[in-house]
Design a protein around this motif. Structure first.
Motif, PDB file in Angstrom:
ATOM      1  N   GLN A  41       0.823  -1.220   0.000  1.00  0.00           N
ATOM      2  CA  GLN A  41       0.000   0.000   0.000  1.00  0.00           C
ATOM      3  C   GLN A  41       0.854   1.265   0.000  1.00  0.00           C
ATOM      4  N   ILE A  42       2.018   1.211   0.647  1.00  0.00           N
ATOM      5  CA  ILE A  42       2.920   2.364   0.620  1.00  0.00           C
ATOM      6  C   ILE A  42       3.439   2.572  -0.797  1.00  0.00           C
ATOM      7  N   VAL A  43       3.740   1.483  -1.482  1.00  0.00           N
ATOM      8  CA  VAL A  43       4.188   1.564  -2.874  1.00  0.00           C
ATOM      9  C   VAL A  43       3.070   2.113  -3.765  1.00  0.00           C
ATOM     10  N   GLU A  44       1.841   1.662  -3.529  1.00  0.00           N
ATOM     11  CA  GLU A  44       0.710   2.082  -4.365  1.00  0.00           C
ATOM     12  C   GLU A  44       0.190   3.476  -4.032  1.00  0.00           C
TER      13      GLU A  44
ATOM     14  N   THR B 130       1.801  11.840   1.141  1.00  0.00           N
ATOM     15  CA  THR B 130       2.574  11.897  -0.095  1.00  0.00           C
ATOM     16  C   THR B 130       1.939  10.961  -1.106  1.00  0.00           C
ATOM     17  N   GLY B 131       2.298  11.134  -2.358  1.00  0.00           N
ATOM     18  CA  GLY B 131       1.878  10.199  -3.386  1.00  0.00           C
ATOM     19  C   GLY B 131       2.840   9.024  -3.431  1.00  0.00           C
ATOM     20  N   PRO B 132       2.594   8.093  -4.325  1.00  0.00           N
ATOM     21  CA  PRO B 132       3.483   6.933  -4.431  1.00  0.00           C
ATOM     22  C   PRO B 132       4.870   7.334  -4.926  1.00  0.00           C
ATOM     23  N   ALA B 133       5.865   6.590  -4.470  1.00  0.00           N
ATOM     24  CA  ALA B 133       7.245   6.834  -4.892  1.00  0.00           C
ATOM     25  C   ALA B 133       7.396   6.533  -6.386  1.00  0.00           C
ATOM     26  N   GLN B 134       8.297   7.272  -7.014  1.00  0.00           N
ATOM     27  CA  GLN B 134       8.621   7.021  -8.414  1.00  0.00           C
ATOM     28  C   GLN B 134      10.052   6.522  -8.583  1.00  0.00           C
ATOM     29  N   HIS B 135      10.864   6.687  -7.548  1.00  0.00           N
ATOM     30  CA  HIS B 135      12.280   6.321  -7.613  1.00  0.00           C
ATOM     31  C   HIS B 135      12.703   5.640  -6.304  1.00  0.00           C
ATOM     32  N   LEU B 136      13.839   4.971  -6.355  1.00  0.00           N
ATOM     33  CA  LEU B 136      14.369   4.261  -5.195  1.00  0.00           C
ATOM     34  C   LEU B 136      14.595   5.198  -4.020  1.00  0.00           C
ATOM     35  N   SER B 137      15.083   6.402  -4.272  1.00  0.00           N
ATOM     36  CA  SER B 137      15.359   7.324  -3.165  1.00  0.00           C
ATOM     37  C   SER B 137      14.081   7.685  -2.411  1.00  0.00           C
ATOM     38  N   THR B 138      12.995   7.932  -3.125  1.00  0.00           N
ATOM     39  CA  THR B 138      11.727   8.254  -2.469  1.00  0.00           C
ATOM     40  C   THR B 138      11.154   7.022  -1.780  1.00  0.00           C
ATOM     41  N   PHE B 139      11.268   5.867  -2.425  1.00  0.00           N
ATOM     42  CA  PHE B 139      10.828   4.623  -1.778  1.00  0.00           C
ATOM     43  C   PHE B 139      11.560   4.432  -0.454  1.00  0.00           C
ATOM     44  N   ALA B 140      12.878   4.637  -0.449  1.00  0.00           N
ATOM     45  CA  ALA B 140      13.668   4.476   0.776  1.00  0.00           C
ATOM     46  C   ALA B 140      13.177   5.444   1.858  1.00  0.00           C
ATOM     47  N   ASP B 141      12.912   6.676   1.475  1.00  0.00           N
ATOM     48  CA  ASP B 141      12.403   7.653   2.444  1.00  0.00           C
ATOM     49  C   ASP B 141      11.029   7.250   2.972  1.00  0.00           C
ATOM     50  N   HIS B 142      10.139   6.803   2.082  1.00  0.00           N
ATOM     51  CA  HIS B 142       8.818   6.352   2.520  1.00  0.00           C
ATOM     52  C   HIS B 142       8.946   5.155   3.464  1.00  0.00           C
ATOM     53  N   PHE B 143       9.836   4.239   3.114  1.00  0.00           N
ATOM     54  CA  PHE B 143      10.063   3.064   3.955  1.00  0.00           C
ATOM     55  C   PHE B 143      10.519   3.481   5.351  1.00  0.00           C
TER      56      PHE B 143
ATOM     57  N   GLY C 295       8.303  -6.034  11.089  1.00  0.00           N
ATOM     58  CA  GLY C 295       8.885  -6.908  10.074  1.00  0.00           C
ATOM     59  C   GLY C 295       8.470  -6.445   8.691  1.00  0.00           C
ATOM     60  N   TRP C 296       9.405  -6.487   7.761  1.00  0.00           N
ATOM     61  CA  TRP C 296       9.156  -6.062   6.385  1.00  0.00           C
ATOM     62  C   TRP C 296       9.479  -7.200   5.414  1.00  0.00           C
ATOM     63  N   PRO C 297       8.586  -8.187   5.275  1.00  0.00           N
ATOM     64  CA  PRO C 297       8.880  -9.306   4.376  1.00  0.00           C
ATOM     65  C   PRO C 297       8.954  -8.913   2.904  1.00  0.00           C
ATOM     66  N   SER C 298       8.361  -7.792   2.524  1.00  0.00           N
ATOM     67  CA  SER C 298       8.358  -7.407   1.104  1.00  0.00           C
ATOM     68  C   SER C 298       9.402  -6.334   0.776  1.00  0.00           C
ATOM     69  N   PHE C 299      10.279  -6.008   1.712  1.00  0.00           N
ATOM     70  CA  PHE C 299      11.254  -4.945   1.462  1.00  0.00           C
ATOM     71  C   PHE C 299      12.080  -5.200   0.200  1.00  0.00           C
ATOM     72  N   PHE C 300      12.636  -6.382   0.054  1.00  0.00           N
ATOM     73  CA  PHE C 300      13.511  -6.648  -1.093  1.00  0.00           C
ATOM     74  C   PHE C 300      12.736  -6.712  -2.402  1.00  0.00           C
ATOM     75  N   VAL C 301      11.501  -7.195  -2.353  1.00  0.00           N
ATOM     76  CA  VAL C 301      10.677  -7.262  -3.557  1.00  0.00           C
ATOM     77  C   VAL C 301      10.476  -5.858  -4.123  1.00  0.00           C
ATOM     78  N   TYR C 302      10.154  -4.904  -3.249  1.00  0.00           N
ATOM     79  CA  TYR C 302       9.866  -3.552  -3.729  1.00  0.00           C
ATOM     80  C   TYR C 302      11.114  -2.690  -3.907  1.00  0.00           C
ATOM     81  N   SER C 303      12.122  -2.861  -3.064  1.00  0.00           N
ATOM     82  CA  SER C 303      13.344  -2.076  -3.290  1.00  0.00           C
ATOM     83  C   SER C 303      13.993  -2.502  -4.601  1.00  0.00           C
ATOM     84  N   PHE C 304      13.891  -3.799  -4.947  1.00  0.00           N
ATOM     85  CA  PHE C 304      14.395  -4.238  -6.252  1.00  0.00           C
ATOM     86  C   PHE C 304      13.632  -3.543  -7.373  1.00  0.00           C
TER      87      PHE C 304
END
Length: 195
Positions: A38-41, A52-65, A81-90
């Motif tokens: 949901q954070i990604v979406e 904020t809106g959804p991240a468009q780049h890794l740097s914004t994703f990292a900040d949202h995370f 726990g963040w089981p999907s961290f690697f799926v979305y950071s990739f």
């Protein structure tokens, strides 16, 4: 009843039992695993005053995370726990690489973001007076396929198409964490291996 409560308190006092974070354990949720989907979406949709809106780049994703980690950590006693961290950071790293949106070269860019996340997770500001207790899951093919095989990334591509790449992404994270631990002990994230 009272007899059981007194028996538990006596066992806690004499060390036969141990309840981590006993002073706050009954007032807040303890540990939970959160999904980043949901954070990604939607971005940081759950923050009242500054969404904020959804991240468009890794740097914004990292900040949202990191913001989501701080937000959740301050509302519970235990780990996030963040089981999907690697799926979305990739996904965001791969997207940035395809679009040419990275510093220096793709591997430098990935490693820099992993370093930032590791260092930030070990700072007390995420939980006001202590580091946020965080957990990442390292998964093999079977776990990734079972948990994420039916998902699609925001661009519509199936996660299933990138399972081997996600595994490689996890390995790079482990290398970066190992390099950091040669000079200082980084406590977080705690790693769970599902193999």
């Amino acid at each position: 009843g009272r007899d059981v409560a007194n028996e538990w308190l006596e066992s806690d006092f004499n060390g036969a039992l141990y309840l981590h974070d006993a002073p706050s354990s009954t007032f807040k949720p303890y540990c939970w695993a959160a999904d980043l989907d949901q954070i990604v979406e939607k971005g940081l949709f759950f923050i009242d005053k500054f969404k904020t809106g959804p991240a468009q780049h890794l740097s914004t994703f990292a900040d949202h995370f990191l913001e989501a980690t701080g937000w959740l950590s301050n509302r519970q006693s235990g780990a996030v726990g963040w089981p999907s961290f690697f799926v979305y950071s990739f996904y965001f790293w791969n997207k940035d690489v395809k679009e040419g949106y990275y510093m220096k070269d793709p591997e430098y860019y990935r490693r820099q973001h992993f370093q930032k996340i590791i260092y930030d997770l070990n700072q007390p500001y995420l939980r006001i007076n202590q580091s946020a207790f965080t957990n990442f899951s390292i998964m093999d093919h079977n776990y990734l396929i079972e948990l994420f095989g039916g998902r699609e990334y925001p661009d519509g591509s199936p996660v299933m198409d990138y399972i081997d790449d996600i595994i490689e992404h996890q390995k790079v994270f482990l290398e970066v964490l190992s390099e950091i631990r040669k000079t200082m002990m980084a406590t977080f994230p705690v790693l769970t291996f599902s193999l």
